[in-house]
Design a protein around this motif. Structure first.
Motif, PDB file in Angstrom:
ATOM      1  N   GLY A  59       0.824  -1.208   0.000  1.00 34.86           N
ATOM      2  CA  GLY A  59       0.000   0.000   0.000  1.00 34.86           C
ATOM      3  C   GLY A  59       0.851   1.248   0.000  1.00 34.86           C
ATOM      4  O   GLY A  59       1.871   1.320  -0.707  1.00 34.86           O
ATOM      5  N   SER A  60       0.489   2.230   0.822  1.00 37.26           N
ATOM      6  CA  SER A  60       1.225   3.501   0.843  1.00 37.26           C
ATOM      7  C   SER A  60       1.225   4.106   2.234  1.00 37.26           C
ATOM      8  O   SER A  60       0.323   3.856   3.043  1.00 37.26           O
ATOM      9  N   ILE A  61       2.262   4.882   2.492  1.00 37.97           N
ATOM     10  CA  ILE A  61       2.381   5.697   3.705  1.00 37.97           C
ATOM     11  C   ILE A  61       2.657   7.122   3.242  1.00 37.97           C
ATOM     12  O   ILE A  61       3.636   7.372   2.533  1.00 37.97           O
ATOM     13  N   VAL A  93       4.652   1.055  -0.261  1.00 38.40           N
ATOM     14  CA  VAL A  93       4.952  -0.111   0.578  1.00 38.40           C
ATOM     15  C   VAL A  93       4.792  -1.375  -0.272  1.00 38.40           C
ATOM     16  O   VAL A  93       3.701  -1.672  -0.772  1.00 38.40           O
ATOM     17  N   ASP A  94       5.883  -2.120  -0.430  1.00 37.72           N
ATOM     18  CA  ASP A  94       5.879  -3.333  -1.249  1.00 37.72           C
ATOM     19  C   ASP A  94       5.749  -4.608  -0.423  1.00 37.72           C
ATOM     20  O   ASP A  94       5.457  -5.674  -0.977  1.00 37.72           O
ATOM     21  N   ASP A  95       5.955  -4.503   0.887  1.00 29.65           N
ATOM     22  CA  ASP A  95       5.864  -5.692   1.740  1.00 29.65           C
ATOM     23  C   ASP A  95       5.800  -5.246   3.184  1.00 29.65           C
ATOM     24  O   ASP A  95       6.286  -4.157   3.546  1.00 29.65           O
ATOM     25  N   THR A  96       5.203  -6.088   4.021  1.00 28.42           N
ATOM     26  CA  THR A  96       5.156  -5.827   5.457  1.00 28.42           C
ATOM     27  C   THR A  96       5.588  -7.092   6.180  1.00 28.42           C
ATOM     28  O   THR A  96       5.027  -8.169   5.945  1.00 28.42           O
ATOM     29  N   THR A 150      -1.998   6.074   6.302  1.00 26.97           N
ATOM     30  CA  THR A 150      -1.669   4.784   5.687  1.00 26.97           C
ATOM     31  C   THR A 150      -2.811   4.332   4.780  1.00 26.97           C
ATOM     32  O   THR A 150      -3.987   4.594   5.075  1.00 26.97           O
ATOM     33  N   GLY A 151      -2.428   3.684   3.699  1.00 25.66           N
ATOM     34  CA  GLY A 151      -3.435   3.153   2.781  1.00 25.66           C
ATOM     35  C   GLY A 151      -3.046   1.765   2.319  1.00 25.66           C
ATOM     36  O   GLY A 151      -1.970   1.561   1.754  1.00 25.66           O
TER      37      GLY A 151
END
Length: 413
Positions: A43-45, A54-57, A84-85
Motif C-alpha cells: 500500500g502507501s504511507i 509499501v511493497d511488503d510488510t 496509511t493506505g
C-alpha cells in the motif's frame, strides 16, 4: 500514525528521500505483516512532505511491523504524522484465499481422513497453496469430491467469525493448530460455519459466499508423505474457468464438434488417428520389406557364410535397426547396415548364433568402423549398434566394416 523510525541500508536515518529503499516503523499500523502463510500487505504511507510505496510488510521483531518499500515522492521524516493506505483490492483477494484455505482444509479432512494435517501454506493474492500430510496421492475421484464439498460450503454462505480467547478455551472449542506454530496464552480463533475452527491470526472474508468459486489447479508430492494442493478463488478462479471454456470452444471448432459433443468428437478423432497409424505402419513395414529384399540381393558368400553390407536411407536409428532385423531374416550370417540421419552416422551389425559360437562378435566387427564416424558403439555379440557425429563418413565406415568382416570370415575357412 506517526513515524517512529526509518531504516535505510540497515542504518537508522532521520529522513529518506525520493527513490530510496526504506523500512519504516510506525506507532500503529493497519498493515498485515506476513505470518501463518499469509503474505504481507502492500500500500502507501503518506506524510505532508512525501509518500512511500509499501511493497511488503514483515515482523522485523515480534509484534513490530516493518513496512518495506521505496520513497515514491518527496521525503519522509521521523516524527511525522502519516496516513496509511492498504491496497484494498489485493487485501480482498488475500482474504478470499485465506478463508478458502480453511474450507479446503476441512474438506480434505472430511473426505480423505482425520489423519490429514496442515503442513504449511501460502496465502497470496493470486492463489493459495496448501501442504498436508498424506501417505499417497489422492485419486482423482477424491480430489473431485474435495473440490465439490468446498464449493458447496462456499455456496452455503456461512458466517466467518473471529474471537480472541485463551488457548485453553480455544482447545475446548476444538480449534485446530498445525505445523509447529507456537501460541501464547491469548489466541485468535477463526470459525467458519459450524464445521471449521482453527487457530489463525490472518485476514478473512465475513462469509464464505464471498470466497467465490474454488478451483483446484494442481496436486503433487513435495516430500515423503507430504502432498501439495494449489487452488484459485474469486476472480482468479472465474478467469481460469473462462479460459478453460474458451479452450473447449476452440477445440470444438478444431474437431468440428457440436456444442457439448467434444468428448465424442475427440474419441472419434483418436480412433481415426489410430487407424491411420496402423495403416501407415503396415505400409512402412511393406516398404521396409522391399528394401530388405533389395539389400539381401547384394549378399556375398564366403564359403558357407553370407555377408551383406549396405547403406540405407532411414528416418532414425530405430528404423535402421528394424531394417537390419528384416535383412537378418532373409540373410543369416553377417549383416552390416549404415545410414546418415540428421548429419550423424549410425551403424548396426548382426552375427548369426552359429558364427558367435565360432568366436565372431557384431560389436567387434563395427568397433573400428565406428571410429570413422567419430564415435563408438555397443559390444553385443549378436546385434550391436554404433554411431558418431560424422555422418558424411558412413560410406568409409561401411567399407572398413566390410574389410573386417571378410577378414573374420576368412579366418574361419
Amino acid at each position: 500514525g506517526q513515524v517512529l523510525a526509518i531504516l535505510r541500508e540497515g542504518e537508522l536515518v532521520e529522513e529518506a528521500g525520493e527513490g530510496q529503499d526504506v523500512e519504516v516503523f510506525l506507532d500503529s499500523s493497519p498493515f498485515y505483516a506476513e505470518s501463518g502463510g499469509q503474505v504481507g500487505d502492500t500500500g502507501s504511507i503518506t506524510s505532508e512532505t512525501g509518500s512511500i510505496r509499501v511493497d511488503d510488510t514483515q515482523f522485523s521483531l515480534p509484534g513490530i511491523h516493518g513496512h518495506r518499500g521505496t520513497v515514491a515522492v518527496g521525503s519522509v521524516r521521523v516524527g511525522q504524522e502519516v496516513e496509511t493506505g492498504i491496497d484494498s483490492v489485493r487485501r480482498e483477494r488475500i482474504r478470499k484465499n485465506h478463508t478458502g484455505t480453511h474450507i479446503l482444509h476441512w474438506a480434505l479432512r472430511d473426505t480423505i481422513g482425520d489423519h490429514v494435517q496442515q503442513a504449511g501454506s501460502l496465502v497470496a493474492p493470486d492463489r493459495l497453496r496448501f501442504d498436508f500430510s498424506h501417505f499417497e496421492a489422492p485419486d482423482p475421484d477424491a480430489l473431485e469430491a474435495v473440490e465439490e464439498i468446498t464449493n458447496r460450503r462456499v455456496i452455503s454462505n456461512d458466517a466467518v467469525t473471529t474471537v480472541e480467547t485463551s488457548k485453553t478455551e480455544a482447545e475446548k472449542m476444538g480449534a485446530l493448530a498445525f505445523f509447529g506454530d507456537k501460541y501464547g496464552d491469548q489466541v485468535r480463533v477463526v470459525r467458519t460455519g459450524d464445521y471449521s475452527v482453527e487457530f489463525c491470526g490472518g485476514t478473512h472474508v465475513p462469509s464464505t459466499g464471498q470466497v467465490g468459486p474454488v478451483v483446484l489447479v494442481s496436486e503433487g508430492s513435495v516430500g515423503a508423505n507430504l502432498r501439495r494442493l494449489e487452488a484459485l478463488t474469486g476472480v482468479r478462479a472465474y478467469e481460469y474457468l473462462v479460459s478453460v471454456r474458451r479452450s473447449l470452444t476452440e477445440a470444438e471448432g478444431i474437431l468440428r464438434a457440436q456444442p457439448g459433443q467434444l468428448l465424442g468428437a475427440a474419441r472419434a478423432a483418436v480412433e481415426h488417428l489410430d487407424e491411420v497409424e496402423d495403416r501407415l505402419a503396415t505400409f512402412e513395414s511393406r516398404a521396409r520389406s522391399q528394401v530388405a529384399r533389395d539389400i539381401a540381393d547384394k549378399t556375398e558368400t564366403h564359403g558357407p557364410w553370407n555377408l551383406v553390407v549396405a547403406e540405407a536411407e532411414v528416418d532414425d536409428a530405430d528404423a535402421l535397426r528394424m531394417l537390419a532385423l528384416q535383412v537378418r531374416e532373409r540373410t543369416p550370417g553377417i549383416g552390416i547396415l549404415g545410414a546418415s540421419v540428421d548429419g550423424k552416422g549410425s551403424l548396426i551389425a548382426y552375427v548369426s548364433p552359429e558364427l558367435v559360437a565360432r568366436g565372431l562378435s557384431a560389436g567387434e566387427l563395427i568397433a573400428e568402423a565406428s571410429r570413422e564416424l567419430g564415435g563408438g558403439g555397443s559390444r553385443d555379440p549378436e546385434l550391436a549398434q554404433a554411431g558418431g557425429p560424422r555422418g558424411d563418413q558412413v560410406g568409409a565406415a561401411l567399407e572398413r566394416a566390410r574389410d573386417d568382416a571378410r577378414e573374420a570370415l576368412l579366418g574361419l575357412e
